[in-house]
Enzyme design. Structure first.
Site, PDB file in Angstrom:
ATOM      1  N   GLY A  83      -3.247  -5.428   1.133  1.00 51.79           N
ATOM      2  CA  GLY A  83      -3.898  -6.423   0.275  1.00 51.79           C
ATOM      3  C   GLY A  83      -4.977  -7.091   1.103  1.00 51.79           C
ATOM      4  N   ALA A 116      -8.722  -1.302   5.834  1.00 52.78           N
ATOM      5  CA  ALA A 116      -8.609  -2.663   6.406  1.00 52.78           C
ATOM      6  C   ALA A 116      -9.582  -2.941   7.547  1.00 52.78           C
ATOM      7  CB  ALA A 116      -7.179  -3.002   6.837  1.00 52.78           C
ATOM      8  N   ALA A 117     -10.533  -2.047   7.793  1.00 55.40           N
ATOM      9  CA  ALA A 117     -11.525  -2.341   8.845  1.00 55.40           C
ATOM     10  C   ALA A 117     -12.349  -3.569   8.449  1.00 55.40           C
ATOM     11  CB  ALA A 117     -12.435  -1.138   9.064  1.00 55.40           C
ATOM     12  N   GLY A 138     -20.396  -0.211   8.183  1.00 54.61           N
ATOM     13  CA  GLY A 138     -19.514   0.829   8.723  1.00 54.61           C
ATOM     14  C   GLY A 138     -19.875   1.127  10.170  1.00 54.61           C
ATOM     15  N   ASP A 142       0.844  -1.196   0.000  1.00 55.34           N
ATOM     16  CA  ASP A 142       0.000   0.000   0.000  1.00 55.34           C
ATOM     17  C   ASP A 142       0.879   1.245   0.000  1.00 55.34           C
ATOM     18  OD1 ASP A 142      -2.102  -1.765   0.172  1.00 55.34           O
ATOM     19  OD2 ASP A 142      -2.682  -1.211   2.220  1.00 55.34           O
ATOM     20  N   ASN A 151      -4.241  -8.905   4.596  1.00 56.48           N
ATOM     21  CA  ASN A 151      -4.780  -8.246   5.799  1.00 56.48           C
ATOM     22  C   ASN A 151      -5.668  -9.222   6.581  1.00 56.48           C
ATOM     23  OD1 ASN A 151      -3.597  -5.917   4.817  1.00 56.48           O
ATOM     24  ND2 ASN A 151      -5.507  -5.007   4.089  1.00 56.48           N
ATOM     25  N   SER A 168      -9.338  -1.273  14.844  1.00 52.36           N
ATOM     26  CA  SER A 168      -8.468  -1.020  13.682  1.00 52.36           C
ATOM     27  C   SER A 168      -8.667   0.384  13.122  1.00 52.36           C
ATOM     28  CB  SER A 168      -8.682  -2.081  12.593  1.00 52.36           C
ATOM     29  OG  SER A 168      -9.844  -1.801  11.840  1.00 52.36           O
ATOM     30  N   ASN A 214     -19.731  -5.325   2.063  1.00 45.80           N
ATOM     31  CA  ASN A 214     -20.128  -4.058   2.674  1.00 45.80           C
ATOM     32  C   ASN A 214     -21.321  -3.516   1.878  1.00 45.80           C
ATOM     33  OD1 ASN A 214     -19.129  -2.821   0.367  1.00 45.80           O
ATOM     34  ND2 ASN A 214     -17.265  -2.066   1.335  1.00 45.80           N
TER      35      ASN A 214
HETATM   36  O1  RIB Z   1      -9.057  -3.524   2.324  1.00 46.33           O
HETATM   37  C1  RIB Z   1      -7.915  -2.707   2.359  1.00 46.33           C
HETATM   38  C2  RIB Z   1      -6.953  -3.138   1.308  1.00 46.33           C
HETATM   39  O2  RIB Z   1      -7.527  -2.915   0.048  1.00 46.33           O
HETATM   40  C3  RIB Z   1      -5.662  -2.369   1.286  1.00 46.33           C
HETATM   41  O3  RIB Z   1      -4.681  -2.901   2.139  1.00 46.33           O
HETATM   42  C4  RIB Z   1      -5.279  -2.416  -0.185  1.00 46.33           C
HETATM   43  O4  RIB Z   1      -4.159  -3.175  -0.448  1.00 46.33           O
HETATM   44  C5  RIB Z   1      -6.504  -2.923  -0.914  1.00 46.33           C
HETATM   45  O5  RIB Z   1      -6.348  -4.211  -1.311  1.00 46.33           O
END
Ligand code: RIB
Length: 305
Positions: free
Chosen positions: A40, A250-251, A223, A14, A44, A283, A185
């Site tokens: 990613g 990344a939540a 959310g 990122d 994550n 997070s 989501n």
């Molecule tokens: O969900 C968050 C992620 O989305 C980030 O870390 C980014 O790499 C994308 O894949």
């Protein structure tokens, strides 16, 4: 090997800037900070599951660049089994991320080596899939690969979770029968169901459509409004803990990884959802993707305000 959660998915580096607001088309904005952070959605979710109490293995693909080494190392330090993370010639996946002062983000991903994760890669990693209790997939690797992982997960009798992110349209109809838990989501639920999800009532309609399509159970993350759980019999709206958000990146991944870890450790669905919600809430109080993901200790020490 012994992993109770196996994640099939992406690893991205990122490239993150913070700016007062997101740029408009054609505009150059002056940002405040820049950082390079392992991310990613797949990686994550693997990190979240590992920090939150699961034994985890990752199935993915990195490039031959420096990012590839860093992305794999970031998983190894979490104790994640990376025997099925292969390395191919070329660039690793990257994500260009802008985070604004209200903690919202905009993300553009370039698949790079994530595009090289094929059904054949999964066939080579079949022993890893066989060892799983729970298999998690997202949509940042080729659709054929995701389809294979879902089907193989179902054949092996595993608990199969699909986080359909990012989603731009309906899923292949034949996928639904392999999915135990579909976790979109609001925007992903909209793309999948055709119902615009902008309220609890519309989320219920979308969840009903997705269950009719064949998904076992649906959890739509909303959310700060929490999550809607649907199992075809009833709905449950689970409120999110209130926190001061710094960065929502990344939540969703933290929720999915935490939910999977809790399920794999024998928690009930309701307990697993609440556990994932607390982890996701923590997070968003921290910046970055993997650096923001809490540990089991953090979640156990969480006191709602
Ligand atoms: O969900 C968050 C992620 O989305 C980030 O870390 C980014 O790499 C994308 O894949």
């Amino acid at each position: 090997m012994c992993a109770n959660v196996v994640v099939v998915g992406s690893l991205n580096m990122d490239l993150v800037t913070r700016a007062s607001r997101l740029p408009r088309a054609g505009e150059t904005l002056i940002g405040q900070t820049f950082s390079t952070v392992p991310g990613g959605k797949g990686a994550n979710q693997a990190v979240a599951s590992a920090r939150l109490g699961a034994e985890v293995a990752m199935v993915g693909c990195v490039g031959s660049d420096a990012y590839g080494v860093q992305l794999r190392d970031a998983l190894l330090v979490e104790g994640i089994d990376c025997q099925a993370v292969s390395r191919v010639d070329g660039s690793s996946g990257v994500a260009l991320i802008v985070v604004d002062d209200s903690s919202q983000n905009a993300i553009v991903i370039v698949a790079g080596s994530n595009g090289e994760l094929t059904p054949a890669s999964l066939q080579a990693a079949d022993a890893v899939l066989q060892a799983a209790d729970v298999i998690i997939c997202q949509l940042e690797v080729p659709m054929a690969t995701v389809g294979y992982a879902l089907k193989r997960g179902r054949e092996l009798g595993k608990t199969v979770i699909l986080n359909p992110a990012p989603a731009s349209g309906p899923l292949p109809a034949q996928w639904y029968a392999s999915i135990d838990y579909l976790i979109p989501n609001e925007s992903e639920a909209t793309a999948l169901s055709g119902v615009t999800v902008d309220s609890l009532e519309s989320a219920k309609l979308a969840a009903t459509q997705l269950i009719k399509a064949g998904a076992g159970k649906v959890i739509i993350t909303l959310g700060s409004q929490g999550a809607l759980f649907a199992d075809g019999q009833a709905f449950e709206h689970l409120l999110a803990p209130r926190v001061k958000a710094v960065d929502t990146t990344a939540a969703g991944d933290t929720f999915v990884g935490g939910f999977a870890a809790a399920l794999a450790n024998g928690k009930s669905e309701a307990e697993a959802i609440r556990f994932g919600q607390v982890a996701a809430a923590l997070s968003v109080t921290r910046a970055g993707a993997q650096p923001s993901i809490p540990t089991l200790h953090d979640v156990q020490g969480f006191v709602p305000s």
